[in-house]
Design an enzyme around this catalytic site. Structure first.
Site, PDB file in Angstrom:
ATOM      1  N   LYS A  25       7.044   4.694   3.909  1.00 48.34           N
ATOM      2  CA  LYS A  25       8.241   3.782   4.197  1.00 48.34           C
ATOM      3  C   LYS A  25       9.102   3.439   3.373  1.00 48.34           C
ATOM      4  CE  LYS A  25       6.957  -0.115   1.837  1.00 48.34           C
ATOM      5  NZ  LYS A  25       7.805  -0.468   0.829  1.00 48.34           N
ATOM      6  N   GLY A 114       6.288   2.565  -4.292  1.00 50.68           N
ATOM      7  CA  GLY A 114       7.060   1.617  -3.396  1.00 50.68           C
ATOM      8  C   GLY A 114       7.173   2.258  -1.968  1.00 50.68           C
ATOM      9  N   SER A 119      -1.600   2.019   1.830  1.00 46.77           N
ATOM     10  CA  SER A 119      -1.443   1.281   3.113  1.00 46.77           C
ATOM     11  C   SER A 119      -1.462   2.314   4.309  1.00 46.77           C
ATOM     12  CB  SER A 119      -0.287   0.258   3.203  1.00 46.77           C
ATOM     13  OG  SER A 119      -0.465  -0.791   2.100  1.00 46.77           O
ATOM     14  N   ASP A 152       1.211  -4.416   4.027  1.00 41.05           N
ATOM     15  CA  ASP A 152       2.055  -3.167   4.659  1.00 41.05           C
ATOM     16  C   ASP A 152       1.174  -2.307   5.553  1.00 41.05           C
ATOM     17  OD1 ASP A 152       4.135  -3.699   3.115  1.00 41.05           O
ATOM     18  OD2 ASP A 152       3.724  -2.552   1.283  1.00 41.05           O
TER      19      ASP A 152
END
Length: 318
Positions: A25, A114, A119, A152
């Site tokens: 993401k 990041g 996750s 996340d």
């Protein structure tokens, strides 16, 4: 596992494997509240899933095991410290079974970058075990399990584009009318999320780092599908802290824009930088220039939004 004579029916144990593809993401907008008494920060963020994916294959086995290959695999634990391992234990506990699976993760999402790679892998394990064991655990229960694993993880299940609140785990789908083109620049080393939060707290104690306005204009730009409208609205309140800890990020962000990107942003807690481009061809050009600029370790071109964790090969006998 199969019997040595090939007669798997005599084992009375289901065999097979499931492969799940799960995206990393980028946070297009990330506002961070002040540190709460419990140590957490309230977040308001716009998550955007991009086509940089990990592939997670889960097989039935005698005991739980985890193997990693690919991007940054040698930097990660392969035991209960890994969130994917914890996901297997949690899913097994939820259905009252032993977590007897082998997990193979082929990584493309950078470690400590990041982009929520850990996750994502945890979400993929939940989806894979649900399919492999034919559990039919409802989506709402998967979301609940995901939230227990980390803030996340629910978005890695969700995919697409979403507005996240709370610690990021409370999600509302965001309309995104277009495919957006990105260049992702991986840094030479990772940044621990906890260290970036601590640095943000420190910066806020001694000064006044930039604060974002409301996310409404970002949502409107996504709905319009207009990269030129979206570019100046990209914002991340953690970026100042990430750059403070790794000043080379400022050079990378500048180099991406000089190479022709519409805008650049540190993704989440960093240090991966995401550059929004006008088109696929522009992204290729920007990526090529960044590769030769000496400001990052690796460059990848990606698109978004893409779906969340999904099965790409259903249970098959082996």
């Amino acid at each position: 596992m199969s019997a040595s004579d090939g007669n798997t029916a005599e084992l009375w144990v289901p065999t097979g494997s499931v492969t799940v593809r799960v995206p990393g993401k980028v946070n297009l907008y990330l506002a961070v509240g002040d540190r709460r008494e419990d140590g957490y920060h309230e977040l308001t963020t716009v998550f955007h899933a991009v086509s940089l994916v990990d592939e997670v294959t889960v097989r039935n086995a005698d005991v739980l095991s985890l193997e990693l290959v690919g991007e940054g695999a040698d930097q990660l634990p392969t035991d209960e410290r890994n969130l994917a391992w914890q996901a297997a234990e949690l899913m097994a506990e939820h259905v009252g079974r032993a977590p007897d699976v082998s997990i193979m993760i082929d990584k493309s999402i950078p470690v400590a970058g990041g982009m929520a790679g850990g996750s994502a892998d945890a979400a993929a394990v939940l989806v894979a075990m649900n399919s492999l064991w034919e559990l039919n655990v409802p989506r709402r229960d998967l979301r609940m399990l995901a939230a227990r694993l980390g803030s996340d993880v629910p978005f890695a299940l969700h995919g697409g584009t979403a507005l996240g609140t709370g610690r990021g785990e409370e999600l509302a789908t965001v309309l995104s009318r277009n495919t957006f083109h990105w260049v992702l620049a991986f840094a030479d080393s990772g940044l621990l999320t906890s260290a970036v939060y601590n640095e943000l707290d420190r910066l806020r104690e001694v000064g006044d780092p930039p604060r974002l306005g409301e996310p409404g204009p970002v949502l409107a730009a996504l709905a319009a599908g207009d990269p030129d409208q979206l570019a100046p609205l990209l914002g991340n309140e953690m970026q100042a802290a990430a750059v403070s800890l790794d000043p080379a990020l400022a050079r990378a962000l500048r180099a991406g824009v000089e190479a022709g990107a519409l805008a650049g942003i540190v993704s989440g807690s960093g240090p991966t930088c995401a550059f929004l481009c006008t088109s696929a061809s522009s992204a290729i050009d920007v990526g090529a220039q960044l590769s030769g600029a000496g400001v990052c370790r690796t460059v990848r071109v990606a698109t978004g939004p893409v779906p969340g964790a999904r099965v790409v090969s259903a249970p098959t006998e082996v």
